[in-house]
Design a protein around this motif. Structure first.
Motif, short mmCIF file in Angstrom:
data_model
loop_
_atom_site.label_atom_id
_atom_site.label_comp_id
_atom_site.label_asym_id
_atom_site.label_seq_id
_atom_site.Cartn_x
_atom_site.Cartn_y
_atom_site.Cartn_z
N GLN A 178 0.81 -1.22 0.00
CA GLN A 178 0.00 0.00 0.00
C GLN A 178 0.85 1.27 0.00
O GLN A 178 0.51 2.24 -0.68
N SER A 179 1.95 1.28 0.72
CA SER A 179 2.79 2.49 0.80
C SER A 179 3.46 2.81 -0.53
O SER A 179 3.88 3.94 -0.76
N GLU A 180 3.57 1.82 -1.42
CA GLU A 180 4.22 2.04 -2.72
C GLU A 180 3.21 2.18 -3.86
O GLU A 180 3.59 2.45 -5.00
N ALA A 181 1.93 2.02 -3.57
CA ALA A 181 0.90 2.01 -4.62
C ALA A 181 0.82 3.34 -5.37
O ALA A 181 0.71 3.36 -6.60
N GLU A 182 0.87 4.45 -4.65
CA GLU A 182 0.74 5.76 -5.29
C GLU A 182 1.92 6.03 -6.23
O GLU A 182 1.75 6.56 -7.33
N THR A 183 3.12 5.65 -5.84
CA THR A 183 4.31 5.81 -6.69
C THR A 183 4.16 5.02 -7.98
O THR A 183 4.44 5.52 -9.07
N LEU A 184 3.69 3.78 -7.86
CA LEU A 184 3.47 2.94 -9.03
C LEU A 184 2.43 3.56 -9.95
O LEU A 184 2.62 3.64 -11.16
N ARG A 185 1.32 4.03 -9.35
CA ARG A 185 0.26 4.67 -10.13
C ARG A 185 0.79 5.88 -10.90
O ARG A 185 0.50 6.06 -12.08
N GLN A 186 1.60 6.70 -10.23
CA GLN A 186 2.15 7.91 -10.88
C GLN A 186 3.07 7.55 -12.03
O GLN A 186 3.01 8.15 -13.10
N LYS A 187 3.92 6.55 -11.83
CA LYS A 187 4.86 6.13 -12.89
C LYS A 187 4.08 5.62 -14.11
O LYS A 187 4.45 5.92 -15.26
N LEU A 188 3.04 4.81 -13.85
CA LEU A 188 2.24 4.28 -14.97
C LEU A 188 1.48 5.40 -15.67
O LEU A 188 1.40 5.42 -16.91
N ASN A 189 0.93 6.36 -14.92
CA ASN A 189 0.17 7.44 -15.52
C ASN A 189 1.03 8.38 -16.35
O ASN A 189 0.54 9.03 -17.27
N LYS A 190 2.33 8.46 -16.06
CA LYS A 190 3.25 9.28 -16.85
C LYS A 190 3.40 8.72 -18.27
O LYS A 190 3.79 9.45 -19.19
N LEU A 191 3.12 7.44 -18.43
CA LEU A 191 3.25 6.81 -19.75
C LEU A 191 2.12 7.23 -20.70
O LEU A 191 2.26 7.10 -21.91
N LEU A 192 1.01 7.68 -20.15
CA LEU A 192 -0.15 8.03 -20.99
C LEU A 192 0.10 9.24 -21.86
O LEU A 192 0.80 10.13 -21.57
#
Length: 192
Positions: A178-192
């Protein structure tokens, strides 16, 4: 906020005896109230000849859902001491059932509290306590040409891949702490 919690990996059994009364304790890893009800019904059926089947449970990483039951013992002499052991060991997702066979001699309220507490403590002592992480699922849809970029992020952050479909539109379901979920989400969203 922490994203770790302690629970038991598998069951444990404990035993305590006082003035001919026998206290059989059983610890279980549970994840829902339905599981709790099913296990308690099983114990009531298996130990139909026992005087009391008392229990306590704690559910959820936030330790918000709990219950203690005295099953006919004087108020707060069985369920609360069992729950106290769960709390003092900082456990969750756990059910402890203590079956009492009456030995013919009354123990008094303090004797009952000690007996149920010690039986529950023995069951926990015989169970394997483990630390687990609170995890979050992230579903990400992307086009096939983005595959390498997505997989690079997956390799760097190392979430568990729960499922994936690769077609014209690809989708991947990841599970991460859970503590790393937001970082993962941000990295993936940068690909869009």
């Amino acid at each position: 906020m922490t994203d770790e919690y302690k629970t038991i990996a598998a069951g444990g059994e404990g035993y305590y005896t006082e003035k001919r009364s026998k206290f059989l304790a059983f610890a279980h890893h549970v994840e829902s109230t339905d599981e709790v009800k099913e296990l308690i019904a099983g114990y009531r059926k298996k130990y139909y000849d026992a005087r009391h089947v008392c229990y306590a449970y704690m559910l959820g990483a936030g330790r918000a859902e709990f219950r203690a039951n005295d099953d006919g013992e004087p108020s707060s002499t069985a369920g609360k001491p069992i729950l106290g052991q769960i709390n003092s060991n900082e456990l969750t997702d756990v059910l402890i059932v203590v079956v009492r066979y009456y030995g013919g001699v009354n123990l008094g309220t303090s004797g009952l509290i000690v007996a149920y507490r010690e039986a529950a403590a023995d069951a926990i002592a015989h169970a394997e306590v483990v630390t687990r992480q609170v995890e979050e699922d992230i579903v990400y849809s992307f086009s096939y040409p983005q595959m390498n970029d997505v997989m690079r992020i997956v390799k760097d952050m190392q979430p568990r891949v729960v499922s994936q479909t690769f077609d014209n539109t690809c989708e991947i379901r990841l599970r991460i702490r859970q503590s790393e979920a937001e970082t993962l989400r941000q990295k993936l969203n940068k690909l869009l």
